[in-house]
Structures are given as structure tokens and as C-alpha cells.
Design a protein around this motif. Sequence first.
Motif: not given
Length: 177
Positions: A106-111
Motif C-alpha cells: 500500500l502506498q499513501w497518495r496525499p493528493d
Amino acid sequence: MALLVALVLALMPFPSRAASPVTTPGTPASARPALDWKIPEGWFYTETNGFPLGTSPMGFPIVDDTQAQFWSAFQRHGGVARLGYPVSQRFLWKGYLTQATQKAVLQWRPDKQDVDFVNVFDDLSSAGKDDWLLNFRSIPRPLPSDYDAGLSWPRVVAHRLDLLRGHPALYARYAAT
């Protein structure tokens, strides 16, 4: 996959086994550490800590905080049943906060205020591991970038389905869905 495993192993805490509580089959359940438990804004899992099940309190949390909402995303995408147990702490990968589970990264994408799943196979291919993937995991090499060049969308679809038809079991599974 070896790149991901090496990355995860490099980030895993490896506690001293001598400092870990050791239980025997005769130890009462009340004296054994819990396998996992609720923590503020998330959950803590010990199942993939590298020790025999229930013998060490070491493990990996998945939480929501001001940096990322991994716990919410983990639950929304099926939790342990679909993603497996966490196998890493959080780490930066290609500039994004990331956490690996047994079945997904899982990779968090702030946008987007959400996670993306890392395509580990693309990353391994980019790292020049296509031969390793083929030889040790039976994963075919990527198609050339011009494979569908000049074809209309219906022809692209037909072209790709022809690839599947060359593997009847795969095609049957695909067609069944």
C-alpha cells in the motif's frame, strides 16, 4: 519480488530472541501474549514477526494518523482476509509513505487522500529483473511497447484475447468472470 522481500527485510525490526518471552505448549493461554490487539487509530499484529506464533509481542501496526490513513484503507480493501497481515513498518518508496502486507504493498497518495497498490512486478521489471521473474516465478516478460501500435481499440482487445487463448486454462478463468 526479491527486491520487495529484500526491502521489507531491511526495514523489519529483528529483536533479540533472548529478550522475547518463550512459552511452551503447557503454558496457560492467559500467560501467553495476545496475537494482535487494538491500538489508538488502528491495530497491532504479531503474526508475521518471525517468531513462533504467540511467543513474541513484536509485530507491525497499521494506523491512521496525520501522515496517512493506512488503517482505514486496509479495512476498506478487505483487511487481513484480502491483504494478509502486515509484514513491514512504514517506509518511503519513490517518495511516498508505503506499508507492505503479505499480499499487497500500500502506498499513501496525499493528493487523493487514499492508497494505491504498488505494482511490484513493474518495479522489478524496471530494475532489470525480467529474467529472474521468468525463471523463478514463471512470470512472462512484458510485451514490447509497440505490441499494439496502430491498432484500433477493438483490435487491441482482440489481440490481447488471442494471447489468453494460447493458454486455455487462463482464458477459461478470464472468460468465466
